[in-house]
Design an enzyme around this catalytic site. Sequence first.
Site, PDB file in Angstrom:
ATOM      1  N   LYS A 165       0.840  -1.201   0.000  1.00 18.50           N
ATOM      2  CA  LYS A 165       0.000   0.000   0.000  1.00 18.50           C
ATOM      3  C   LYS A 165       0.879   1.256   0.000  1.00 18.50           C
ATOM      4  O   LYS A 165       0.642   2.206  -0.763  1.00 18.50           O
ATOM      5  CB  LYS A 165      -0.924   0.000   1.229  1.00 18.50           C
ATOM      6  N   GLN A 179      -4.489  -1.463   9.839  1.00 15.88           N
ATOM      7  CA  GLN A 179      -4.388  -2.801   9.242  1.00 15.88           C
ATOM      8  C   GLN A 179      -4.912  -3.844  10.223  1.00 15.88           C
ATOM      9  O   GLN A 179      -4.476  -3.917  11.371  1.00 15.88           O
ATOM     10  CB  GLN A 179      -2.920  -3.092   8.873  1.00 15.88           C
ATOM     11  N   ASP A 215     -10.976   3.037   4.596  1.00 18.15           N
ATOM     12  CA  ASP A 215     -11.374   1.627   4.540  1.00 18.15           C
ATOM     13  C   ASP A 215     -12.903   1.490   4.498  1.00 18.15           C
ATOM     14  O   ASP A 215     -13.423   0.403   4.248  1.00 18.15           O
ATOM     15  CB  ASP A 215     -10.839   0.875   5.770  1.00 18.15           C
TER      16      ASP A 215
END
Length: 295
Positions: A55, A99, A122
Amino acid sequence: MKNLPHVLDGVAIASEIKAEVAREVADLSVRGIRPGLAVILVGEVPASQIYVRSKVKTCGELGIYSEMLTPPESITTEEMLALVADLNARDDIDGILIQLPLPKHVDTKRLLEAVSPDKDVDGFHPVNAGRLASGLPALVPCTPLGCVMLAKTVHASLAGLEAVVIGRSNIVGKPVTQLLLAENATVTITHSKTRDLPAVCRRADLLVAAIGRPEMVRADWIKPGATVIDVGINRVPGQNGKSKLVGDVAFAECAEVAGAITPVPGGVGPMTIACLMVNTVRAACAIAGLPPPGV
Ligand code: NAP
């Protein structure tokens, strides 16, 4: 002889999306705006480290500022909340990604709710989930967004399609259902208690499998010519003692019946990172009071 199905190349489609994001980032730089993403990676989970590095690397390639925060496994929920509050307040950060999975002693739900909905790239915050379900503009989860983008490379319009989603998780099944509904598909969401799942799946013009069960979807579940989007990532024993990745769909046999199908790896996976970049630019535009970008 049967027609060969169209295997959807997630890597190539994701590359096109990333190129568009890079153009948007260049346009924003003229206005003095540089989108910024902060990724929090707790502890040393090898799979998470690989995802996060990828990412951060993609941000660099597209001109997006990124920052990786790597607190130790021992960090407490309170300390994590303080970290998130700091990122929420920073002007150079438009997106915050925590994460998952987090260590068991950390309260994941509290943390996801602590991320500012404006920076929730997200799309896991209940405010964004609620906005999506209400048909309002929202930051939506990256993997479902990628699934719909892939489907739209096959179907100019999803309106009226019979879509079946297998799985009802908050991160894939439910948001992909909402996105398909917003595209005017007729959507059925299924799960482990669904009766005669193969028969329900056989109705689908568009089948999205997000189950986490290796190769569960078989050829006789697929309506001939259907589009099959396989979200599953399952590591199973391969040849010579090595492991390999397979999806939730038995690819080889389903490819014989489907009109279009995503492979694993190389299908939905690359789209997830591309859509994270899309969301970061969308967040930056919204925070700057600009209209949403084209991508
Ligand atoms: P999850 O939270 O475990 O949800 C799985 C869903 O599948 C649940 O709704 C469950 O039903 C349903 N299910 C399980 N067994 C079933 C069965 N025998 N018949 C029908 N439904 C069944 O998983 P997830 O987070 O949504 O992830 C799903 C898969 O996608 C995993 O393989 C994951 O690794 C992968 N994934 C990939 C990406 C990517 O970037 N490509 C991103 C996220 C996830 P119940 O609700 O009834 O239990």
